[in-house]
Write an enzyme that holds these catalytic residues in place. Structure first.
Site, PDB file in Angstrom:
ATOM      1  CG  ASP A   1      18.247  44.134  -0.458  1.00 52.71           C
ATOM      2  OD1 ASP A   1      17.085  44.114  -0.890  1.00 52.71           O
ATOM      3  OD2 ASP A   1      18.634  43.460   0.515  1.00 52.71           O
TER       4      ASP A   1
ATOM      5  CE1 TYR B   1      22.476  37.387  -3.591  1.00 56.21           C
ATOM      6  CE2 TYR B   1      21.490  35.254  -3.098  1.00 56.21           C
ATOM      7  CZ  TYR B   1      21.372  36.558  -3.522  1.00 56.21           C
ATOM      8  OH  TYR B   1      20.138  37.043  -3.892  1.00 56.21           O
TER       9      TYR B   1
END
Length: 262
Positions: free
Chosen positions: A51, A109
């Site tokens: 994003d 992540y």
């Protein structure tokens, strides 16, 4: 031929990975640079579409080309035509059945929290600053309730386009390195905003506003409105993507490189 690349980028000034009209994206910049090296239009496919404001140290892409170039040219030549906040880390030729997204078996992540009373002027967009004291050990214990295959509706963005909220979390570790708290999470895949929604709920536990068992309760409720808000984008990094060994995808340091464990 089909080429795979390892990509690192600071997502601060981009509107996410995916190419969009009228705004700058990481994909756009990479394709423009690769097209110069190939002397022909190049379209890339990525492992994970991050994003706006999210970073990557372990992004993987692939593209097809008829241009014959040494592998180092796909690195050095592309980097010469990229802005300073995007870089190619490696290049390998891959088999025709490789796909950066669909061949991946797991993604990893890291969310980096700068846990200090005062903010820092260094890396202001590379970490998320939280001034109140956080108990990383409680955050770690709470995170263990999320391991395994579960319905992550409580941590899923309302606009998520995935057909299913079920994901399999392989590990979730929370550790402290000086003033940095690192939330390290790996899963087969993630629903939209899953990592950031989990992190902000773990922060509620770390601050003492909720007990560690609250995370287990949230998971069972399958209701996004009961969990904490979405954590800020700037602390999030895509650090690794796993593939079957037969594809020969290189392994590199996870990053981000300012962490002591690199």
């Amino acid at each position: 031929m089909k080429i795979a690349l390892g990509i690192e980028y600071d997502g601060s000034r981009y509107f996410g990975w995916q190419r969009q009209d009228e705004v700058e994206s990481v994909q756009q910049k990479l394709e423009e640079a690769l097209s110069i090296v190939a002397n022909a239009p190049i379209e890339v496919f990525c492992a994970g579409r991050t994003d706006s404001g999210v970073h990557g140290t372990g992004q993987v892409v692939h593209f097809e080309t008829q241009a014959i170039r040494p592998l180092q040219s796909w690195c050095f030549g592309t980097n010469a035509n990229l802005p300073d906040d995007i870089a190619v880390k490696w290049a390998v030729e891959v088999s025709e059945d490789f796909h950066a997204r669909f061949s991946a078996t797991a993604r990893r992540y890291r969310y980096i929290i700068f846990n200090n009373k005062l903010r820092s002027a260094i890396l202001p967009k590379g970490v998320s600053h939280y001034h109140y004291a956080l108990d990383h050990q409680k955050m770690h214990v709470a995170g263990q309730f999320l391991l395994g295959e579960n319905d992550f509706s409580s941590f899923r963005a309302a606009k998520c386009q995935s057909h299913t909220p079920w994901r399999n979390v392989h590990h979730l570790n929370v550790s402290r390195l000086g003033n940095y708290i690192v939330v390290d999470i790996q899963a087969n895949a993630f629903v939209h905003h899953m990592v950031r929604n989990i992190v902000e709920s773990l922060i509620e536990v770390g601050q003492g506003r909720q007990p560690v068992e609250w995370i287990q309760w949230l998971l069972a409720q399958r209701d996004r409105t009961l969990a904490a808000p979405t954590a800020k984008a700037e602390g999030l990094y895509l650090v690794d993507v796993h593939y079957p060994e037969r594809f020969g995808i290189p392994k590199t340091a996870l990053g981000p490189l300012f962490l002591a464990d690199n």
